[in-house]
Design a protein around this motif. Sequence first.
Motif, PDB file in Angstrom:
ATOM      1  N   ALA A 168       0.837  -1.210   0.000  1.00  0.00           N
ATOM      2  CA  ALA A 168       0.000   0.000   0.000  1.00  0.00           C
ATOM      3  C   ALA A 168       0.871   1.259   0.000  1.00  0.00           C
ATOM      4  O   ALA A 168       0.579   2.221  -0.727  1.00  0.00           O
ATOM      5  CB  ALA A 168      -0.933  -0.007   1.205  1.00  0.00           C
ATOM      6  N   LEU A 169       1.941   1.258   0.784  1.00  0.00           N
ATOM      7  CA  LEU A 169       2.835   2.426   0.807  1.00  0.00           C
ATOM      8  C   LEU A 169       3.514   2.637  -0.538  1.00  0.00           C
ATOM      9  O   LEU A 169       3.590   3.768  -1.042  1.00  0.00           O
ATOM     10  CB  LEU A 169       3.881   2.256   1.910  1.00  0.00           C
ATOM     11  CG  LEU A 169       3.385   2.406   3.331  1.00  0.00           C
ATOM     12  CD1 LEU A 169       4.497   2.046   4.312  1.00  0.00           C
ATOM     13  CD2 LEU A 169       2.891   3.809   3.586  1.00  0.00           C
ATOM     14  N   VAL A 170       4.000   1.555  -1.135  1.00  0.00           N
ATOM     15  CA  VAL A 170       4.688   1.660  -2.424  1.00  0.00           C
ATOM     16  C   VAL A 170       3.726   2.135  -3.512  1.00  0.00           C
ATOM     17  O   VAL A 170       4.063   3.021  -4.313  1.00  0.00           O
ATOM     18  CB  VAL A 170       5.329   0.307  -2.796  1.00  0.00           C
ATOM     19  CG1 VAL A 170       5.783   0.287  -4.245  1.00  0.00           C
ATOM     20  CG2 VAL A 170       6.505   0.016  -1.871  1.00  0.00           C
ATOM     21  N   GLN A 171       2.525   1.583  -3.548  1.00  0.00           N
ATOM     22  CA  GLN A 171       1.569   1.985  -4.569  1.00  0.00           C
ATOM     23  C   GLN A 171       1.120   3.430  -4.373  1.00  0.00           C
ATOM     24  O   GLN A 171       0.879   4.148  -5.342  1.00  0.00           O
ATOM     25  CB  GLN A 171       0.365   1.034  -4.580  1.00  0.00           C
ATOM     26  CG  GLN A 171       0.733  -0.403  -4.935  1.00  0.00           C
ATOM     27  CD  GLN A 171       1.471  -0.507  -6.256  1.00  0.00           C
ATOM     28  OE1 GLN A 171       1.036   0.016  -7.272  1.00  0.00           O
ATOM     29  NE2 GLN A 171       2.597  -1.194  -6.237  1.00  0.00           N
ATOM     30  N   THR A 172       1.020   3.869  -3.129  1.00  0.00           N
ATOM     31  CA  THR A 172       0.673   5.270  -2.870  1.00  0.00           C
ATOM     32  C   THR A 172       1.802   6.194  -3.307  1.00  0.00           C
ATOM     33  O   THR A 172       1.549   7.272  -3.852  1.00  0.00           O
ATOM     34  CB  THR A 172       0.327   5.470  -1.390  1.00  0.00           C
ATOM     35  OG1 THR A 172      -0.734   4.575  -1.037  1.00  0.00           O
ATOM     36  CG2 THR A 172      -0.108   6.903  -1.111  1.00  0.00           C
TER      37      THR A 172
END
Length: 142
Positions: free
Chosen positions: A65-69
């Motif tokens: 989720a952090l990487v995609q954000t």
Amino acid sequence: MSPRTALDLFDPRGRLSAPAYRHRVIRLLLAFFGLLCAAIWLAGLGLRWPALLVFGAQVPLAGVALVQTARRLHDRDRTGWWLAPYGVVEALGVLPLERWVDRHPGAVIGLVLAMVGFSAWFLIETLLRSGTPGPNRFGPMP
């Protein structure tokens, strides 16, 4: 999902369009809550260690989720460092504000309004706004 695709979810380079980001957020939320329900169910059966392992499987989901954000922020021509103030705002949410509201009501109200405002801006920025047109410093349009 092939192993190559699974590892690509952890690659912060490049851009991610708003529709693709929304699709991934929905899938991540479903996986997160599915794992949470499974962990609660296993704990209810008295299977403590399997429940903890299933619950721990949410850590890689948080990383994805952090990487995609960060990739979504790249599409808006912002660095992934914009996740840091969002993380601070979310961390402030665990403060025991109800203890302080009687002594410092103005400060608590101001803090809560600032937190809500920043969170709303961040959600609009990542979920609703389209990316910058054409290539930017993070790559071509997705």
